[in-house]
Design an enzyme around this catalytic site. Structure first.
Site, short mmCIF file in Angstrom:
data_model
loop_
_atom_site.label_atom_id
_atom_site.label_comp_id
_atom_site.label_asym_id
_atom_site.label_seq_id
_atom_site.Cartn_x
_atom_site.Cartn_y
_atom_site.Cartn_z
N TYR A 62 83.11 57.33 40.73
CA TYR A 62 82.08 57.33 41.76
C TYR A 62 80.80 57.94 41.20
O TYR A 62 80.71 59.14 40.98
CB TYR A 62 82.54 58.13 42.99
N LEU A 210 88.71 52.68 58.59
CA LEU A 210 87.79 52.09 59.56
C LEU A 210 87.28 50.73 59.08
O LEU A 210 86.24 50.27 59.55
CB LEU A 210 86.63 53.05 59.83
N ARG A 212 85.96 49.82 56.24
CA ARG A 212 84.66 50.00 55.58
C ARG A 212 83.51 50.05 56.60
O ARG A 212 82.40 49.60 56.33
CB ARG A 212 84.42 48.90 54.54
N GLY A 213 83.81 50.60 57.77
CA GLY A 213 82.80 50.78 58.81
C GLY A 213 82.80 49.68 59.86
O GLY A 213 82.21 49.85 60.93
N PHE A 214 83.48 48.57 59.60
CA PHE A 214 83.46 47.44 60.53
C PHE A 214 84.12 47.78 61.85
O PHE A 214 83.66 47.37 62.92
CB PHE A 214 84.15 46.22 59.90
N GLY A 218 81.19 47.24 63.98
CA GLY A 218 81.21 45.81 64.25
C GLY A 218 80.27 45.02 63.36
O GLY A 218 79.76 45.54 62.35
#
Length: 345
Positions: A62, A210, A212-214, A218
């Protein structure tokens, strides 16, 4: 949520105990866009620890390296004793491409470098980030076992490893945790990998719980992707798949409204309800989002609600692969046998 309210769970069978929810630190430094301000990220890490979320996840790739350096700075001044720290080796950037290595010399050199960047004498949980399919897993594990014996690492983990690789690795030295992608839109690990971990007494660390935030934002999430955010290139976020995938999000929102929680909290609670051997590690760069994620620990789901969520998150609910074909996953994570490798040497 007060620190004492974040329960602790046993991860694996070797004695590691962690907060029931961890904090993925990757996006603070890389992958989802440019690095975030160091001072703000250190404040977020300290806030997480004070809240009781003390299981921190990073990797040498990273940045590369900058995320470990960030954590090293954040953990100075007596903070280190309060956390369970996990980092990874095995993926390195060479000429802009990811190179996977698991040879003993590399394992040792990577560990020494991570110890220095993190500013610690011993790494709590040290994962092989991706499996080197050119070398028997027994060879890699042999070196990791030596590092445990020398006190440089306490527990060994694997990430994105196949069931057969997990079994072979565990036969050399107990694996404490397997890190894998698990969420309402990534459930393929339930068929073989999760049962294998449970059979062997290995803890499960769920990354991207989650989606990757979706699952928290949404389809509108794609509008916030900045230059350098690798999600822009993932199949599931492409227009031809996004229109289909938004149906899953809409159904999650409907159930979340009935539960009076956010869709992200509902999705995260579903992962928590998979069992006390599962620790999700949602990542964020904002304290408000972190607080929402911790709130998922208070969301209780009935067996009927779990079944309803699993029905809407069936295999055909999501279109698009998790990754592009050039990224290694557990699907290709088998290694040669010792006998065939020696014969070919």
């Amino acid at each position: 949520m007060a620190a004492e309210a974040v329960k602790r769970i046993k991860l694996g069978s070797q004695g590691l105990e962690v907060s029931a929810q961890g904090l993925g630190c990757m996006s603070m430094s890389a992958v989802y866009g440019p690095p975030k301000p160091e001072e703000d990220m250190i404040a977020l890490i300290h806030h997480a620890i004070n809240t009781g979320v003390t299981f921190l996840d990073t990797s040498d790739v990273y940045g590369p390296h900058t995320n470990e350096i960030l954590l090293g700075k954040a953990l100075k001044g007596g903070v280190r004793e309060r956390v369970e720290l996990g980092t990874k080796f095995g993926s390195s950037l060479k000429d802009g491409k990811i190179e996977i290595r698991g040879d003993p010399a590399y394992v040792r050199a990577a560990c020494e470098a991570s110890l220095q960047r993190l500013g610690v004498d011993s790494i709590g949980l040290y994962y092989q980030h991706r499996v080197d399919t050119t070398i028997p897993i027994e060879i890699t594990m042999g070196e990791l076992k030596k590092l445990v014996e020398e006190g440089k690492i306490k527990y060994i983990g694997l990430s994105e490893a196949s069931a057969s690789t997990i079994r072979r690795a565990h036969a050399v030295h107990p694996i404490t945790a397997v890190q894998l992608e698990w969420s309402l839109w990534s459930r393929d690990v339930e068929a073989e990998i999760v049962p294998t971990c449970r059979e062997l007494g290995i803890g499960i660390v769920a990354y991207s719980p989650l989606g990757r935030g979706f699952l928290s934002s949404g389809p509108k999430l794609v509008q916030s992707f900045v230059e350098g955010d690798f999600r822009k290139h993932l199949p599931r976020f492409q227009p031809e798949n996004l229109e289909h995938n938004k149906k899953l999000y809409e159904r999650v929102c409907e159930i979340a409204a009935k539960k009076r929680c956010t869709p992200g909290q509902l999705a995260l609670a579903w992962v928590h309800h998979q069992g006390d051997d599962v620790c999700p590690i949602p990542g964020t760069t904002k304290i408000d989002n972190f607080n929402q994620n911790v709130g998922a620990l208070s969301v209780k789901l009935t067996p009927e609600e779990m079944s309803e969520l699993e029905a809407i998150a069936s295999a055909d609910a999501v279109k698009g692969a998790r990754y592009n074909p050039n990224i290694s996953t557990y699907v290709e994570a088998d290694t040669p046998t010792l006998s065939s490798w020696k014969a070919a040497a």
